[in-house]
Write a protein that holds these residues in place. Structure first.
Motif, PDB file in Angstrom:
ATOM      1  N   SER A   1      88.851 -22.057 -76.602  1.00  0.00           N
ATOM      2  CA  SER A   1      89.929 -22.644 -77.020  1.00  0.00           C
ATOM      3  C   SER A   1      89.989 -24.116 -77.072  1.00  0.00           C
ATOM      4  N   LEU A   2      88.696 -24.576 -76.669  1.00  0.00           N
ATOM      5  CA  LEU A   2      88.848 -25.942 -76.758  1.00  0.00           C
ATOM      6  C   LEU A   2      88.065 -26.608 -77.913  1.00  0.00           C
ATOM      7  N   HIS A   3      88.901 -27.959 -78.433  1.00  0.00           N
ATOM      8  CA  HIS A   3      88.314 -28.706 -79.587  1.00  0.00           C
ATOM      9  C   HIS A   3      87.304 -29.639 -79.170  1.00  0.00           C
ATOM     10  N   PHE A   4      86.289 -29.766 -79.977  1.00  0.00           N
ATOM     11  CA  PHE A   4      85.113 -30.855 -79.843  1.00  0.00           C
ATOM     12  C   PHE A   4      84.724 -31.371 -81.047  1.00  0.00           C
ATOM     13  N   SER A   5      84.231 -32.444 -81.150  1.00  0.00           N
ATOM     14  CA  SER A   5      83.629 -33.049 -82.175  1.00  0.00           C
ATOM     15  C   SER A   5      82.341 -33.400 -82.121  1.00  0.00           C
ATOM     16  N   ASP A   6      81.478 -34.110 -83.175  1.00  0.00           N
ATOM     17  CA  ASP A   6      80.102 -34.553 -82.923  1.00  0.00           C
ATOM     18  C   ASP A   6      80.249 -35.709 -81.898  1.00  0.00           C
ATOM     19  N   LYS A   7      81.276 -36.403 -81.850  1.00  0.00           N
ATOM     20  CA  LYS A   7      81.246 -37.549 -80.944  1.00  0.00           C
ATOM     21  C   LYS A   7      81.499 -37.221 -79.455  1.00  0.00           C
ATOM     22  N   THR A   8      81.772 -35.901 -79.253  1.00  0.00           N
ATOM     23  CA  THR A   8      81.778 -35.575 -77.835  1.00  0.00           C
ATOM     24  C   THR A   8      80.527 -35.680 -77.028  1.00  0.00           C
TER      25      THR A   8
ATOM     26  N   GLY B   1      76.772 -53.267 -69.000  1.00  0.00           N
ATOM     27  CA  GLY B   1      77.729 -54.023 -69.874  1.00  0.00           C
ATOM     28  C   GLY B   1      77.696 -53.959 -71.381  1.00  0.00           C
ATOM     29  N   LEU B   2      76.380 -53.886 -71.753  1.00  0.00           N
ATOM     30  CA  LEU B   2      76.024 -53.558 -73.187  1.00  0.00           C
ATOM     31  C   LEU B   2      76.471 -52.080 -73.636  1.00  0.00           C
ATOM     32  N   ILE B   3      76.180 -51.309 -72.687  1.00  0.00           N
ATOM     33  CA  ILE B   3      76.106 -49.969 -73.161  1.00  0.00           C
ATOM     34  C   ILE B   3      77.628 -49.485 -73.222  1.00  0.00           C
ATOM     35  N   PHE B   4      78.613 -49.721 -72.310  1.00  0.00           N
ATOM     36  CA  PHE B   4      79.936 -49.362 -72.143  1.00  0.00           C
ATOM     37  C   PHE B   4      80.762 -50.220 -73.007  1.00  0.00           C
ATOM     38  N   SER B   5      80.370 -51.506 -73.423  1.00  0.00           N
ATOM     39  CA  SER B   5      80.995 -52.379 -74.247  1.00  0.00           C
ATOM     40  C   SER B   5      80.807 -51.928 -75.698  1.00  0.00           C
ATOM     41  N   SER B   6      79.666 -50.923 -76.073  1.00  0.00           N
ATOM     42  CA  SER B   6      79.626 -50.433 -77.333  1.00  0.00           C
ATOM     43  C   SER B   6      80.416 -49.229 -77.547  1.00  0.00           C
ATOM     44  N   PHE B   7      81.107 -48.636 -76.634  1.00  0.00           N
ATOM     45  CA  PHE B   7      81.995 -47.485 -76.532  1.00  0.00           C
ATOM     46  C   PHE B   7      83.249 -48.004 -77.283  1.00  0.00           C
ATOM     47  N   ILE B   8      83.475 -49.200 -77.306  1.00  0.00           N
ATOM     48  CA  ILE B   8      84.878 -49.917 -77.863  1.00  0.00           C
ATOM     49  C   ILE B   8      84.645 -49.814 -79.440  1.00  0.00           C
ATOM     50  N   PRO B   9      83.681 -50.169 -80.079  1.00  0.00           N
ATOM     51  CA  PRO B   9      83.313 -50.005 -81.680  1.00  0.00           C
ATOM     52  C   PRO B   9      83.137 -48.627 -81.907  1.00  0.00           C
ATOM     53  N   PHE B  10      82.513 -47.799 -80.917  1.00  0.00           N
ATOM     54  CA  PHE B  10      82.228 -46.378 -81.270  1.00  0.00           C
ATOM     55  C   PHE B  10      83.473 -45.989 -81.354  1.00  0.00           C
ATOM     56  N   TYR B  11      84.513 -46.083 -80.444  1.00  0.00           N
ATOM     57  CA  TYR B  11      85.700 -45.205 -80.340  1.00  0.00           C
ATOM     58  C   TYR B  11      86.409 -45.781 -81.882  1.00  0.00           C
ATOM     59  N   PHE B  12      86.779 -46.805 -82.077  1.00  0.00           N
ATOM     60  CA  PHE B  12      87.328 -47.463 -82.927  1.00  0.00           C
ATOM     61  C   PHE B  12      86.752 -47.333 -84.508  1.00  0.00           C
ATOM     62  N   ASP B  13      85.406 -47.314 -84.706  1.00  0.00           N
ATOM     63  CA  ASP B  13      84.881 -47.437 -86.020  1.00  0.00           C
ATOM     64  C   ASP B  13      84.046 -46.486 -86.370  1.00  0.00           C
ATOM     65  N   ILE B  14      83.690 -45.548 -85.529  1.00  0.00           N
ATOM     66  CA  ILE B  14      82.725 -44.487 -85.885  1.00  0.00           C
ATOM     67  C   ILE B  14      83.604 -43.235 -86.115  1.00  0.00           C
ATOM     68  N   PRO B  15      83.561 -42.492 -87.193  1.00  0.00           N
ATOM     69  CA  PRO B  15      84.280 -41.489 -87.671  1.00  0.00           C
ATOM     70  C   PRO B  15      83.829 -40.140 -87.260  1.00  0.00           C
ATOM     71  N   VAL B  16      84.688 -39.176 -86.910  1.00  0.00           N
ATOM     72  CA  VAL B  16      84.519 -37.719 -86.705  1.00  0.00           C
ATOM     73  C   VAL B  16      83.685 -37.271 -87.992  1.00  0.00           C
ATOM     74  N   SER B  17      82.757 -36.667 -87.890  1.00  0.00           N
ATOM     75  CA  SER B  17      82.138 -36.088 -89.215  1.00  0.00           C
ATOM     76  C   SER B  17      81.994 -34.546 -89.251  1.00  0.00           C
ATOM     77  N   THR B  18      82.116 -33.925 -87.760  1.00  0.00           N
ATOM     78  CA  THR B  18      82.029 -32.543 -87.652  1.00  0.00           C
ATOM     79  C   THR B  18      83.032 -32.242 -86.396  1.00  0.00           C
ATOM     80  N   ARG B  19      83.596 -31.226 -86.714  1.00  0.00           N
ATOM     81  CA  ARG B  19      84.568 -30.426 -85.482  1.00  0.00           C
ATOM     82  C   ARG B  19      84.438 -29.370 -85.165  1.00  0.00           C
ATOM     83  N   PHE B  20      84.234 -28.640 -83.953  1.00  0.00           N
ATOM     84  CA  PHE B  20      83.900 -27.419 -83.732  1.00  0.00           C
ATOM     85  C   PHE B  20      85.044 -26.934 -82.609  1.00  0.00           C
ATOM     86  N   ARG B  21      84.918 -25.686 -82.263  1.00  0.00           N
ATOM     87  CA  ARG B  21      85.692 -25.208 -81.138  1.00  0.00           C
ATOM     88  C   ARG B  21      84.886 -24.195 -80.060  1.00  0.00           C
TER      89      ARG B  21
END
Length: 293
Positions: free
Chosen positions: A147-154, A124-144
């Protein structure tokens, strides 16, 4: 992407939860009872085995689940640093109880034989934390990769997916309930985000000493910045960071642009980066904490 400074500085509640999860998992694993700590509707309401419900909040059923669970809990300590230990304690209790309530109601209504016994662990705690993680934590690094795009949040999402599917339906179900609980918290149901505990409750965690896990910094959290005033996304209210920070090296333009793309005012983003010594994650924490006031 590491959730801020290493260790448990300004995250005593997270430290306690992680230690409790590790100890409960090891204890029941050593005693050979890890397969018996999953709870069911009958266990709680017919056999009155409330201890199973309590243990299920902390103990994982297996070592792989413990590894991925602790990794996610450790990363999500960034939220305790953002909103403070007091409000984070409210978030924990709300997430755990809301997720458990949703599970009990769903089990009663669905009556699915494959969901008779639920997995154990702080899903419950872990997966409820994915809500603020999705909305509030920015992507700081992107890479490929190819042909697939990823970020540090991946990597955080992949760890969560692994944990979510670790026991198939038995873990998928509480994970979904945790996500719903996090959504309810974000929607501020019952004005839960305004609730605060008496200080002596959360200060108890700060007084706990666990030398082998690192100590909590006695200094004030970085979010309490002398001389600064709150500002909201897209506009600054008033006030500036200390003048002495102006002599710091100018933040990289791409870091400023990343924060601006999230909706923060450019000058506020620049000042936050200067204060965070150009650490984009720490700067984001400062900006998000300012929003919460």
């Amino acid at each position: 992407m590491n959730g801020g400074p290493s260790g448990f500085n300004n995250a005593p509640v997270t430290r306690t939860i992680i230690i409790a999860s590790a100890l409960f998992t090891i204890l029941f694993g050593i005693r050979g009872r890890s397969g018996n700590i999953g709870w069911s509707y009958q266990d709680i309401f017919k056999k009155l085995q409330i201890w199973k419900l309590i243990v299920s909040v902390f103990a994982f059923l297996s070592t792989p689940e413990l590894v991925f669970g602790i990794y996610l809990l450790y990363y999500f300590r960034v939220f305790e640093r953002q909103i403070g230990s007091n409000k984070y304690s409210v978030f924990i209790l709300f997430s755990v109880f809301a997720a458990l309530l949703l599970e009990v109601l769903a089990l009663k209504l669905l009556k699915d034989p494959s969901l008779t016994v639920q997995t154990s662990g702080p899903y419950g705690l872990i997966f409820s934390s994915f809500i603020p993680f999705y909305f509030d934590i920015p992507v700081s690094t992107r890479f490929r990769v190819f042909s697939l795009h990823f970020s540090d949040k991946t990597f955080i999402y992949l760890a969560g997916l692994q944990l979510l599917l670790s026991s198939w339906k038995k873990s998928l179900f509480p994970g979904i309930c945790g996500i719903l609980a996090g959504s309810l918290y974000r929607l501020n149901v019952l004005h839960v985000r305004r609730i605060k505990f008496p200080e002596f409750i959360t200060s108890f965690f700060s007084r706990l000493s666990w030398p082998f896990m690192g100590s909590t910094s006695p200094t004030a959290p970085a979010r309490n910045i002398p001389g600064s005033t709150p500002f909201h996304a897209g506009r600054q209210v008033e006030g500036n960071y200390p003048a002495s920070l102006s002599s710091t090296i100018e933040p990289p333009e791409d870091s400023v642009a990343t924060l601006v793309s999230m909706g923060f005012e450019r000058n506020s983003a620049r000042q936050a980066l200067i204060h965070a010594r150009n650490d984009i994650n720490a700067a984001t924490n400062i900006l998000l904490e300012s929003q919460s006031h």
